[in-house]
Scaffold this motif. Sequence first.
Motif, PDB file in Angstrom:
ATOM      1  N   LEU A  85       1.094  -1.127   0.075  1.00 14.30           N
ATOM      2  CA  LEU A  85       0.061   0.064   0.166  1.00 14.30           C
ATOM      3  C   LEU A  85       0.944   1.150   0.005  1.00 14.30           C
ATOM      4  N   TYR A  86       0.542   2.405  -0.470  1.00 19.33           N
ATOM      5  CA  TYR A  86       1.060   3.678  -0.412  1.00 19.33           C
ATOM      6  C   TYR A  86       0.658   4.447   0.664  1.00 19.33           C
ATOM      7  N   PRO A  87       1.429   4.578   1.761  1.00 23.23           N
ATOM      8  CA  PRO A  87       1.060   5.556   2.904  1.00 23.23           C
ATOM      9  C   PRO A  87       0.748   6.681   2.899  1.00 23.23           C
ATOM     10  N   GLY A  88       1.168   7.614   1.820  1.00 22.63           N
ATOM     11  CA  GLY A  88       0.670   8.874   1.469  1.00 22.63           C
ATOM     12  C   GLY A  88      -0.550   9.065   0.810  1.00 22.63           C
ATOM     13  N   PHE A  89      -1.050   7.870   0.273  1.00 20.30           N
ATOM     14  CA  PHE A  89      -2.261   8.010  -0.544  1.00 20.30           C
ATOM     15  C   PHE A  89      -3.384   8.008   0.266  1.00 20.30           C
ATOM     16  N   THR A  90      -4.511   8.525  -0.018  1.00 19.96           N
ATOM     17  CA  THR A  90      -5.790   8.210   0.454  1.00 19.96           C
ATOM     18  C   THR A  90      -6.137   6.883  -0.048  1.00 19.96           C
ATOM     19  N   ALA A  91      -7.339   6.259   0.633  1.00 24.38           N
ATOM     20  CA  ALA A  91      -8.074   5.203   0.122  1.00 24.38           C
ATOM     21  C   ALA A  91      -8.556   5.238  -1.241  1.00 24.38           C
ATOM     22  N   ILE A  92      -9.237   6.618  -1.712  1.00 26.22           N
ATOM     23  CA  ILE A  92      -9.565   6.889  -2.570  1.00 26.22           C
ATOM     24  C   ILE A  92      -8.519   6.942  -3.821  1.00 26.22           C
ATOM     25  N   GLN A  93      -7.441   7.667  -3.536  1.00 18.96           N
ATOM     26  CA  GLN A  93      -6.524   7.906  -4.575  1.00 18.96           C
ATOM     27  C   GLN A  93      -5.671   6.633  -4.929  1.00 18.96           C
ATOM     28  N   PHE A  94      -5.709   5.778  -3.847  1.00 15.44           N
ATOM     29  CA  PHE A  94      -4.898   4.170  -4.081  1.00 15.44           C
ATOM     30  C   PHE A  94      -5.866   3.414  -4.890  1.00 15.44           C
ATOM     31  N   LEU A  95      -7.072   3.391  -4.699  1.00 13.10           N
ATOM     32  CA  LEU A  95      -8.062   2.632  -5.548  1.00 13.10           C
ATOM     33  C   LEU A  95      -8.053   3.219  -6.954  1.00 13.10           C
ATOM     34  N   GLY A  96      -8.118   4.314  -7.161  1.00 15.22           N
ATOM     35  CA  GLY A  96      -8.138   4.953  -8.511  1.00 15.22           C
ATOM     36  C   GLY A  96      -6.855   4.791  -9.156  1.00 15.22           C
ATOM     37  N   TYR A  97      -5.725   4.776  -8.231  1.00  9.92           N
ATOM     38  CA  TYR A  97      -4.186   4.186  -8.913  1.00  9.92           C
ATOM     39  C   TYR A  97      -4.391   2.888  -9.451  1.00  9.92           C
ATOM     40  N   MET A  98      -5.001   2.071  -8.589  1.00 13.13           N
ATOM     41  CA  MET A  98      -4.887   0.654  -8.898  1.00 13.13           C
ATOM     42  C   MET A  98      -6.096   0.393  -9.992  1.00 13.13           C
ATOM     43  N   ALA A  99      -6.838   1.303 -10.233  1.00 18.64           N
ATOM     44  CA  ALA A  99      -7.990   1.233 -11.419  1.00 18.64           C
ATOM     45  C   ALA A  99      -7.362   1.510 -12.758  1.00 18.64           C
ATOM     46  N   SER A 100      -6.459   2.374 -12.654  1.00 16.82           N
ATOM     47  CA  SER A 100      -5.765   2.794 -13.824  1.00 16.82           C
ATOM     48  C   SER A 100      -4.648   1.848 -14.406  1.00 16.82           C
ATOM     49  N   LEU A 101      -4.116   1.060 -13.092  1.00 13.65           N
ATOM     50  CA  LEU A 101      -3.277   0.036 -13.651  1.00 13.65           C
ATOM     51  C   LEU A 101      -3.918  -1.266 -14.144  1.00 13.65           C
ATOM     52  N   ARG A 102      -5.287  -1.447 -13.891  1.00 10.59           N
ATOM     53  CA  ARG A 102      -6.160  -2.545 -14.408  1.00 10.59           C
ATOM     54  C   ARG A 102      -6.670  -2.060 -15.876  1.00 10.59           C
ATOM     55  N   GLY A 103      -6.535  -0.743 -15.934  1.00  3.02           N
ATOM     56  CA  GLY A 103      -6.937  -0.431 -17.540  1.00  3.02           C
ATOM     57  C   GLY A 103      -8.282   0.130 -17.462  1.00  3.02           C
ATOM     58  N   MET A 104      -8.911   0.519 -16.470  1.00  6.62           N
ATOM     59  CA  MET A 104     -10.157   1.105 -16.295  1.00  6.62           C
ATOM     60  C   MET A 104     -10.284   2.303 -16.668  1.00  6.62           C
ATOM     61  N   SER A 105     -11.276   3.043 -17.334  1.00  7.96           N
ATOM     62  CA  SER A 105     -11.393   4.505 -17.781  1.00  7.96           C
ATOM     63  C   SER A 105     -11.670   5.154 -16.490  1.00  7.96           C
ATOM     64  N   LYS A 106     -11.404   6.420 -16.560  1.00  8.54           N
ATOM     65  CA  LYS A 106     -11.865   7.469 -15.490  1.00  8.54           C
ATOM     66  C   LYS A 106     -13.316   7.353 -14.966  1.00  8.54           C
ATOM     67  N   SER A 107     -14.191   7.218 -15.920  1.00  6.81           N
ATOM     68  CA  SER A 107     -15.529   7.090 -15.610  1.00  6.81           C
ATOM     69  C   SER A 107     -15.787   5.700 -14.929  1.00  6.81           C
ATOM     70  N   GLU A 108     -15.039   4.595 -15.511  1.00  5.21           N
ATOM     71  CA  GLU A 108     -15.489   3.265 -14.799  1.00  5.21           C
ATOM     72  C   GLU A 108     -14.796   3.343 -13.495  1.00  5.21           C
ATOM     73  N   ALA A 109     -13.852   4.005 -13.112  1.00  7.44           N
ATOM     74  CA  ALA A 109     -13.128   4.247 -11.738  1.00  7.44           C
ATOM     75  C   ALA A 109     -13.870   5.007 -10.953  1.00  7.44           C
ATOM     76  N   ALA A 110     -14.396   6.169 -11.374  1.00 12.94           N
ATOM     77  CA  ALA A 110     -15.246   6.910 -10.868  1.00 12.94           C
ATOM     78  C   ALA A 110     -16.683   6.261 -10.060  1.00 12.94           C
ATOM     79  N   GLU A 111     -16.968   5.162 -10.819  1.00 11.06           N
ATOM     80  CA  GLU A 111     -18.197   4.332 -10.289  1.00 11.06           C
ATOM     81  C   GLU A 111     -17.952   3.184  -9.435  1.00 11.06           C
ATOM     82  N   ALA A 112     -16.665   2.666  -9.822  1.00 19.88           N
ATOM     83  CA  ALA A 112     -16.272   1.446  -9.047  1.00 19.88           C
ATOM     84  C   ALA A 112     -15.657   1.605  -7.835  1.00 19.88           C
TER      85      ALA A 112
END
Length: 229
Positions: A85-112
């Motif tokens: 985990l990345y201690p300086g990230f918020t939970a939302i930032q971390f999940l957003g980053y992981m979503a981008s690594l999974r190839g999810m679009s911004k709109s998909e991440a915003a919902e997921a």
Amino acid sequence: MELTFDCLSKNYGNVQALKGVSFTLTQGVHGLLGPNGAGKSTMMNILSGNLEQTSGCITYNGSDIQKLGRDFRRVLGYMPQQQALYPGFTAIQFLGYMASLRGMSKSEAAEAVPRVLEQVELTAVGGRKIKTFSGGMKQRLALAQATLGDPEIIILDEPTAGLDPKQRISVRNYISSIALQKIVLIATHVVSDIEFIAKDVIILKKGIIVDQAPPSELLKKMEEYQEEE
């Protein structure tokens, strides 16, 4: 939907961590039970592509996962025992980053992202930095990232480590609720984690499968063994 391990072996020098392991997983929850050092994490790391086997293969719907490459990783959600985990990230930032690594679009991440935070009961702390989280909160965040993008296969290595009894039940219920159309493999040494939600349990000891059966059958075998003793 079939995930097949075919004569899978892994050697570390002269030490053989997996010894020709073979089994097939279908939709539902499967438990991988064994003591520390049994080879559970080695198997998970091979499945996730973080480690290469010495021999044998793993196939998904008949295709070798190594040849599938990125296409297989797109359908795989993985929660390792030691989550980075990345201690300086918020939970939302971390999940957003992981979503981008999974190839999810911004709109998909915003919902997921809000959805998985709610499912692991972390909505109220989504804006807090991870370094302020307790061990149990970090564990639930690691579980949330494994389910991002609605993967077909979810691999969980000791998912309830560090959780209190109430949180363990909540996590088990969550895993059970998402497993209907997925293959879920839970590696653990805690029987209660899988006793009531797994369709079958694979018992691994010193790199060898010693049994595979529904939990009720395994419990019956244990009772019969104790009676013989």
